[in-house]
Design an enzyme around this catalytic site. Structure first.
Site, PDB file in Angstrom:
ATOM      1  CD  GLU A  31      -2.081   4.843  -6.166  1.00 12.54           C
ATOM      2  OE1 GLU A  31      -2.229   5.063  -4.964  1.00 12.54           O
ATOM      3  OE2 GLU A  31      -1.242   4.016  -6.607  1.00 12.54           O
ATOM      4  CG  ASN A  40      -7.504 -10.485 -15.214  1.00 10.51           C
ATOM      5  OD1 ASN A  40      -8.651 -10.882 -15.428  1.00 10.51           O
ATOM      6  ND2 ASN A  40      -6.621 -11.160 -14.507  1.00 10.51           N
ATOM      7  N   GLY A  86      -4.924   2.805 -15.333  1.00 10.02           N
ATOM      8  CA  GLY A  86      -4.513   2.499 -13.951  1.00 10.02           C
ATOM      9  C   GLY A  86      -5.630   2.683 -12.942  1.00 10.02           C
ATOM     10  CE  LYS A 126     -11.283 -14.985 -10.450  1.00  7.61           C
ATOM     11  NZ  LYS A 126     -11.152 -16.432 -10.704  1.00  7.61           N
ATOM     12  CD  GLN A 156      -5.315  -2.860  -8.638  1.00  5.30           C
ATOM     13  OE1 GLN A 156      -5.440  -3.366  -9.752  1.00  5.30           O
ATOM     14  NE2 GLN A 156      -4.343  -2.021  -8.365  1.00  5.30           N
ATOM     15  CG  PHE A 198      -1.782  -1.261   1.311  1.00  6.68           C
ATOM     16  CD1 PHE A 198      -2.652  -1.625   0.301  1.00  6.68           C
ATOM     17  CD2 PHE A 198      -1.650  -2.099   2.402  1.00  6.68           C
ATOM     18  CE1 PHE A 198      -3.378  -2.804   0.382  1.00  6.68           C
ATOM     19  CE2 PHE A 198      -2.366  -3.280   2.490  1.00  6.68           C
ATOM     20  CZ  PHE A 198      -3.233  -3.628   1.469  1.00  6.68           C
TER      21      PHE A 198
END
Lengths: 709, 329
Positions: free
Chosen positions: A676, A602, A673, A604, A609, A234
């Site tokens: 965050e 992906n 991305g 999954k 995430q 993290f």
């Protein structure tokens, strides 16, 4: 016809290894002759070590060495004369104590238990000095961080909100939050002459390599870093911490391999945290809900021995189309350990304040919070005056509203009931820069037709290797089972540290490009046209060319086109909460996270995430708070019993929805991305839902029952 | 290393004898508290007397009630058919505490003996009268959000962390104790102490004495009961405040009421005055609200726990409403 593999839901390529215990983490390498280090913490908060009595510890069974500033090997990189002096705390280099719990000695013994016991026998005497840990008391001593990055920002007129017909002027507090990944920080080091091998928890093996080389004044190639599996980080392993260097220092002094594992309690003091931050927000609007001005000031805790900064105010410069905006960022240096970027660093802090204030404004205007956001939608980046590379935030609002059941939201707070419980809905938005750094990947084809790709990237949990295999399978039009991806080794080709949600963008592009280069090389060997779509039998081509194997390394980086665009991932989070008016107990009933992060590689692991980020956001909103006792300069709840992370029973159904439209600019995959953005905006969504449910505006996190009765 | 002797006698008298002889000997049952404290350096026993072989693991019906062996695990107690059927309040309270893993290990006697969770008690570098008598109370002027509002002293404002104890006091349980000089019984409500001038003493057990069983009286609160636990997260958190409520209602009239609170005092806090107020009154919301107003009488809050002055009555009100069927849990 070519099947588009990218986007398929695929299980982790290393999932079986992880759940069967087959994955070897940094603390699990069985090195011959291993010894064990345990740190001794300072019991004062500031001052000087006048003496350390190590006799009893040295006499204790199994103890091999007690290292202190009085006997430690001097490290070249720690000296002011060094070519590249190491930044931050330098353990055992001098007699200064800057914060409570700072290690003053390292005991090395033949077993962990013996080292642990001997550490209790080390007795230091100190010359204490006055110390400051009280953030609020020292707020007036805040400073602008060094370097030009944190100058006040003004667009149009400063504090324009003050003269607007409708305005919000509020202060928001976020307490310090701890990263506390499940896997403790652990480092094993051993030397062979002037070459050192390190197993450590790292988000960037190349960065770790540079840090160790600088500290010991040795060439990069003399440092081998391994960090194949990481049990969460993290942000707490973005940098190399002083105790990691100390592990290698002890190994060198002893001539033996040394392993140092932090205790859970040490995880609260030695590896960073999200800093306590006070933010002041001013929002001004016209009666029809057009923003006139945004003012955002942020004051964050930092350390006296090293400055820590983050982008908590930046979101107010570009997320909404206000003609006037100004931001100010300052830090308050205290006698505490230095903070570290924690998932959604800065932006998550800033978004909580901005998105809460916007919610407050919506009630003053008697306007739906989504409508208020639409009224001030930024069609281009108002900070940099550039077009977005892609932005689908409107779609995020719409899809999230549908999924959470926004139509059931009552605009008047505290009027929606289900039995005794008050029901509320909230929205919180986020944005995080979409980055891409130069990265390399090396592809190897073996005679069995299998492909192996290597890059010195990391996997702190998102499923890096899985994403890379999918990208390669897509470009090569091969089954994923024939492709392997290796990471976490500093000897592999260069990759950036895993941070800032940029791994798939950076390393994925290198994998994409090396696969393209490989394909063309194969076409060339087979005598075919470049860039042809023809599917070759790679093993057969290799055999026909009489080659034992084929290796290609490719570097990939963005071009200057990127400079003409502003690139961000966007998210909107929705929460439905129940609050009990008598007990103040809060149940988050549902969270919906909608994300514009370009192409999803992906489905999954991306969903996982997003769910993990939402859990982090729930902790930020409802449970997490490190409490400093300023009389002692020490945390009053620095352990897992008293510092509350959410438990499973706190976590509701979380739906992750992806817009899944490729960004045409950032990289060949079109991905922006999500690491965050999965957390940024969640805390505000919950706080805003709590207000909608109760009419109580909680501006100081976490939202615990005592604040709602 | 801290060396210690370990024994596992099968006979209670041997266990008691060992403990009576040695100053620094401890009984070991589930170990969920003692082992933690040993690891943290709070205690360094020279002798550990593991009592898990003693025949104290049964729940049995006795004339006028139920006898629970001191080594019955928290899980087995909470899930025991007789408890669930006749003393559901106890089941609710136990299951509100800790985690399933801890409840599997923890025992009845061990739960009664667990130490406070005051952070200053656990931090060896900070003053604490409970850990080092005379060193001072760090919580008084410190972070006292979790601390007592009833019965504290200027020596200690810590609270008893147990949920089970709160229900036991509400249910008028009796403790059986064996010592070198024979056996005795004590009301559960008298087992734990207020801190006074001796916060180092959590309870009235004498050196070498062993809890052997707890008796529950004839069940009369098997229907209208509730345990309210207000905490910072949904599980695995100690109570900010908790309330055990047991009502005997006949024709909408409260025949008998038992109320006790957790998270508010150095011992489970019985609300006798509120019980007396409720007795004979109709079971309705207006009465419950009046009763709740009496809860914080005599309470004293500190810098960070002022919210408990309101949360305590709210918890009792919610408990009364749910126990009487006026609200759902």
């Amino acid at each position: 016809m070519k099947k588009d593999t990218i986007g398929d839901p695929m299980s982790r390529v290393d999932g079986r290894l992880k759940v069967t215990g087959g994955a070897t983490y940094s603390g699990e390498y069985k090195v011959a002759g291993l010894t064990y280090g345990v740190l001794v913490p300072a019991t004062i908060t500031a001052g000087t070590i006048t003496a350390i009595d190590t006799k009893a510890a040295e006499r204790a069974p199994g103890v091999l060495k007690v290292i202190t500033s009085f006997n430690a090997l001097k490290l070249p990189g720690y000296q002011p004369t060094a070519e590249k002096p190491v930044k931050g705390l330098k353990l055992f280099n001098d007699d200064k104590v800057y914060f409570n719990g700072q290690p003053i000695a390292l005991v090395v013994a033949d077993t962990f238990e013996r080292a642990t016991y001997a550490a209790t026998l080390v007795k230091a005497t100190y010359q204490t000095a006055p110390f400051e840990t009280d953030f609020h008391k020292n707020l007036d001593k805040s400073i602008v961080p060094q370097g030009g990055r944190y100058k006040d920002y003004v667009r149009g007129e400063a504090d324009a909100y003050k003269n607007a017909p409708v305005k919000v002027e509020q202060q928001y507090l976020l307490p310090s939050e701890m990263h506390n990944p499940m896997e403790l920080h652990v480092t094993t080091a051993f030397w062979d002459g002037d070459k050192v091998t390190i197993y450590t928890k790292s988000q960037g093996v190349k960065g770790s390599q540079r840090s160790f080389a600088a500290a010991f004044g040795i060439p990069l190639e003399n440092v081998q870093i391994n960090s194949r599996f990481v049990g969460g980080a993290f942000g707490s392993s973005l940098r190399t911490w002083p105790h990691e260097i100390a592990t290698a220092q002890a190994a060198k002094m002893l001539g033996k391999p040394v392993k140092l594992t932090l205790t859970r309690e040490q995880m609260f003091t030695l590896v960073g945290y999200r800093p306590l931050t006070i933010q002041k927000i001013g929002l001004g609007a016209t009666p029809d809900g057009k923003l006139v001005g945004i003012t955002h000031e942020s004051y964050s805790q930092s350390a006296v021995y090293e400055e820590f900064t983050e982008n908590s105010v930046n979101v107010s410069r570009f997320l909404y189309a206000s003609p006037n905006a100004n931001t100010r960022y300052k830090i308050v240096p205290l006698n505490v350990g230095v903070p570290a970027p924690m998932r959604g660093p800065g932006e998550a802090t800033g978004s909580f304040a901005l998105e809460s204030a916007l919610d407050e404004l919506s009630y003053l205007l008697k306007m739906d919070p989504i409508q208020l956001r639409l009224n001030n939608y930024a069609d281009m980046d108002p900070e940099r005056n550039l077009p977005w590379s892609s932005k689908y935030l409107k779609e995020c609002y719409q899809r999230g509203a549908e999924k959470i059941g926004w139509a059931n939201r009552k605009s008047e707070p505290a009027t929606n009931k289900d039995g005794d419980w008050l029901v509320g809905y909230g929205i919180g938005c986020g944005a995080f820069g979409a980055y891409r750094s130069a990265s390399q990947a090396k592809l190897t084809l073996t005679p069995d037709g299998k492909i192996n790709i290597k890059s010195a990237t990391s996997d702190i949990g998102p499923g890096t290797a899985t994403a890379m295999v999918l990208i390669a399978a897509d470009v090569l039009n091969m089954p994923a089972e024939k492709i392997t991806f290796e990471l976490g080794n500093s000897a592999f080709p260069m990759a950036p540290t895993q941070g800032g949600s940029a791994t798939v963008s950076s390393v994925g592009s290198a994998v994409h490009d090396v696969c393209l280069a490989f394909k063309n090389k194969m076409l060339l060997l087979a005598g075919k046209n470049q860039n042809s779509d023809e599917q070759l039998d790679y093993a057969a081509v290799l055999k026909a060319a009489n080659l034992p194997l084929l290796e290609i390394t490719q570097e990939s980086k963005g071009d200057e086109t990127a400079q003409k665009y502003s690139m961000y991932s966007f998210s909107s989070h929705f929460a439905q909460v129940y609050v009990h008016p008598l007990t103040g107990m809060i149940k988050v009933k549902k969270v919906v996270a909608v994300v514009d992060a370009g192409k999803i590689v992906n489905l999954k692991t991306a969903s996982s995430q997003m769910i993990g980020g939402a859990v982090g956001g729930i902790g930020m909103a409802m449970t997490e708070e490190a409490v400093m006792d300023d009389r002692f300069g020490k945390l009053a709840n620095g352990n897992f019993a008293d510092y509350h992370v959410p438990v499973q029973a706190d976590i509701p159904q979380i739906d992750a929805i992806f817009i899944d439209k490729p960004d045409p600019i950032i990289n060949p995959i079109g991905t922006k991305g999500i690491g965050e953005i999965s957390l940024i905006g969640v805390a505000a969504a919950i706080a805003n839902a709590v207000y909608n449910a109760t009419g109580k505006r909680i501006r100081e996190l976490p939202i615990t029952p005592d604040k709602l009765i | 290393m801290n060396q210690f002797q370990y024994s596992r006698p099968a006979d209670a008298s041997v266990a008691i004898k060992t403990l009576s002889k040695d100053q620094n000997a401890y009984f070991l049952a589930g170990g969920t508290n003692l082992i933690d404290m040993m690891k943290m350096g709070l205690v360094s026993p020279q002798k550990l007397v593991d009592i898990n072989n003693l025949p104290l693991k049964t729940v049995s019906e006795i004339p006028g009630g139920l006898r629970i062996g001191a080594l019955v695990s928290n899980t087995n107690l909470a899930e025991h058919p007789l408890i669930k059927q006749k003393y559901p309040l106890l089941s609710l309270a136990i299951n509100a505490g800790a985690s399933p893993q801890l409840r599997n290990m923890a025992t009845l006697g061990g739960n009664m003996m667990q130490r406070t969770r005051c952070p200053y008690f656990f931090d060896l570098t900070m003053p604490c009268n409970k850990r080092v008598p005379g060193s001072g109370c760090s919580a008084l002027g410190g972070y006292n959000r979790m601390h007592a509002i009833f019965g504290a002293s200027d020596k200690c404002i810590a609270v008893n962390p147990s949920d089970m104890n709160v229900a036991m006091v509400a249910l008028d349980a009796t403790v059986h104790i064996s010592g070198a000089k024979g056996s005795r019984t004590m009301k559960f409500a008298d087992f734990h102490r207020l801190p006074g001038d001796h916060p180092e003493l959590d309870n009235n057990l004498k050196k070498g004495e062993l809890i052997t069983a707890v008796d529950l009286p004839e069940p009369r609160f098997s229907k209208n009961v509730h345990y309210v636990k207000i905490r910072d997260r949904a599980s695995y958190a100690f109570a900010l405040v908790s309330a055990a409520v047991a009502l005997e209602i006949e024709n909408d009239t409260i025949k008998e009421a038992r109320l006790a609170m957790g998270g508010v005092a150095h011992k489970p806090w019985r609300l006798t005055a509120v019980e007396m107020f409720l007795k004979g009154k109709p079971a309705n919301e207006a009465v419950f609200k009046q009763a709740a107003q009496l809860v914080s009488n005599g309470a004293k809050a500190y810098e960070y726990n002022k919210f408990k002055l309101k949360m305590a009555p709210n918890a009792v009100l919610q408990g009364l409403k749910v126990a009487s069927g006026l609200a759902s849990a």
